[in-house]
Each structure stands twice: as structure tokens, then as C-alpha cells.
Design a protein around this motif. Structure first.
Motif: not given
Length: 287
Positions: A102-104, A198-203, A205-208
Motif C-alpha cells: 500500500m502507498n505509504g 509520510a514525509a520519509l516514504v520517498g518521492g 510514493d508521493w507521486s503515486e
């Protein structure tokens, strides 16, 4: 203003200030006298809630709620209903481990939405609950665990300044739990952990996540819920702060309350106890 009333032969003293301020009512035994020598006899006065009712604000909030609900049901993106159902089952732990990660950001958002209603409950009880005769806050607070801001907004429409609070009530469930610094600390740490995750999951996950936001009604509506809860929080922090007569000392926290979740949660840790502030401030202002 201090009002003294009699009920069943026992005098009851209500310490109050102005509409919207937290009031604590203390009851004395028949042969017991209050310590403050400046208490005055006053007749019944107009309800603070009726004086404080603002129909213009209520109407605007009602129109806002109607517009939001229309958007949620008719305009929000809904391109992936089957995927939304799958995500919902995963988030509710109704599906076992099938290898899908699942998306972080989504996981963090989903979990923090389960803590936001507790923050609002701590802000609305007792200082944000409506005046006598108005709609009670607790059904909205409970339902907000399932419906978020979409359930709380109707209460904001109906809200009026709070009535006097019995001193003994502050030591009973649920007010003792909601006033607890331990509860506030747990809420803050939970929010800090989820936001940090959420801040540390990486770019990636954020793009997704942003792609999901453009396609999924579940994620779109949940994100909107989080945004609106964050937007309304500073008002309720201000209301609670002034009700506790702590604005002069705690006003520096008001800008921080605009920080999503963490600002209001930090305020809950630092605010003074309602019982102490209401009693001390009320008596000192009469001297």
C-alpha cells in the motif's frame, strides 16, 4: 458576572464572564458559604447562547456544507471504484497479505484521520459544546470518527456558546479523559509519528499518491476531509483558549494551530486545565 440561584434549598453559584467563555458552577451545602465575599445576588439573565447566536455565520457554514457535500457526491473524481473498494478492504485489514504494498502516504493519511476526531473532541468538550437546549455535541463527535468534517460541519452550523459546567463534571468520564495531558501527549506523538512516516516514504510514493488523488474518490474525499479539519482547527483552538482565559499567555500558539494536526495537538498538551483556569480567573476578576 456571578449568579447565585437556589435549588431545593441549596444555593448554587455560577461563575461566568462573557458569552463563549467557559463557566464552572460550584454547589455549596446548606450551611457552607463561598469564600469570595463579593458575590452579588442577581436575577435570571438572558441565555449566553441566545445572545451569542450568529445566524449569518450559521447560514454561511450551512451553504459551505451543502456545497462540499454536492462536490463530494457529484464532482469528486471517481475513475477507479473497484480499486477504491480494494484499498478500503486493505486499509480496514479485511484482506490478508497478497503481496501488494500500500502507498505509504495513503496509509499515513488513513490512520491520522482516525486520530483527528479525538483532537476535535478534546477541543469541543467542554468549551465548544452548545448552550442549554441546543443540539448536543457528543453524537457529532462520535460520528466524526466515521464521517470526519462532513459530520462536524452541521454541528458548527448549530453551535452556540456553552453553558455553565458543573465542577464535578470535569472529573467524570469523558471530560476527565479529554482533559488529560496523558491523552493529549499520546495524540500528539501518534500524529507526529504518522506525519514523519509520510514525509520519509520517498518521492515515488508521493507521486503515486497525487495520481491516486486525481483518480480515486476515496483518496480525494479523504484528503479534502483532512484539509478542512486543518482549516477549521484554529477557530476551535481560539475558542478553547479564550474560554480558558488563556489568550494573553497562549496567543503565540494560535499561529501554530494552523499547522495541520500537530499545531492543535501541541496546544492540547500546553493548555491549562479548564477547572483551574475557570475558577481562579473568575474569582480573581471579581476582586
Amino acid at each position: 458576572m456571578i449568579n447565585r440561584k437556589r435549588c431545593d434549598g441549596n444555593p448554587s453559584i455560577s461563575l461566568s464572564q462573557r458569552p463563549g467563555s467557559l463557566q464552572v458552577r460550584r454547589s455549596f451545602a446548606k450551611d457552607e458559604k463561598p469564600e469570595d465575599p463579593v458575590l452579588k445576588e442577581e436575577g435570571p439573565s438572558e441565555s449566553d447562547g441566545e445572545r451569542g447566536r450568529d445566524w449569518t455565520t450559521s447560514l454561511l457554514l450551512f451553504l459551505l456544507w451543502g456545497a462540499i457535500m454536492y462536490y463530494v457526491f457529484n464532482l469528486a473524481p471517481n475513475q477507479t471504484p473497484s480499486r477504491d473498494m480494494y484499498f478500503l478492504q486493505k486499509l480496514l485489514n479485511l484482506k490478508g497479505d497478497d503481496g501488494f504494498r500500500m502507498n505509504g502516504v495513503l496509509v499515513s493519511l488513513w490512520n491520522i484521520m482516525g486520530v483527528w476526531p479525538l483532537v476535535y473532541s478534546m477541543l469541543l468538550l467542554p468549551t465548544g459544546r452548545g448552550s442549554k437546549g441546543s443540539v448536543p455535541v457528543w453524537p457529532f463527535a462520535v460520528l466524526s470518527f466515521f464521517g470526519g468534517i462532513y459530520v462536524l460541519l452541521p454541528y458548527f452550523v448549530l453551535w452556540k456558546p456553552p453553558p455553565p459546567v458543573e465542577e464535578a463534571e470535569l472529573s467524570r468520564w469523558p471530560l476527565n479523559f479529554l482533559e488529560s495531558k496523558f491523552t493529549a501527549g499520546i495524540v500528539f506523538l501518534a500524529g507526529l509519528g504518522l506525519i514523519s512516516y509520510a514525509a520519509l516514504v520517498g518521492g515515488g510514493d508521493w507521486s503515486e499518491f497525487f495520481q491516486y488523488f486525481r483518480e480515486s474518490k476515496l483518496i480525494h474525499v479523504t484528503t479534502l476531509d483532512f484539509t478542512l479539519l486543518s482549516a477549521f482547527a484554529p477557530f476551535w483552538v481560539y475558542n478553547d483558549m479564550t474560554s480558558r482565559k488563556w489568550y494573553e499567555k497562549g496567543s503565540w500558539l494560535l499561529p501554530l494551530s494552523a499547522v495541520p494536526f500537530l499545531g492543535p495537538a501541541l496546544y492540547l498538551i500546553l493548555r491549562p486545565a479548564a477547572k483551574t483556569v475557570a475558577l481562579v480567573s473568575s474569582t480573581s476578576e471579581q476582586k
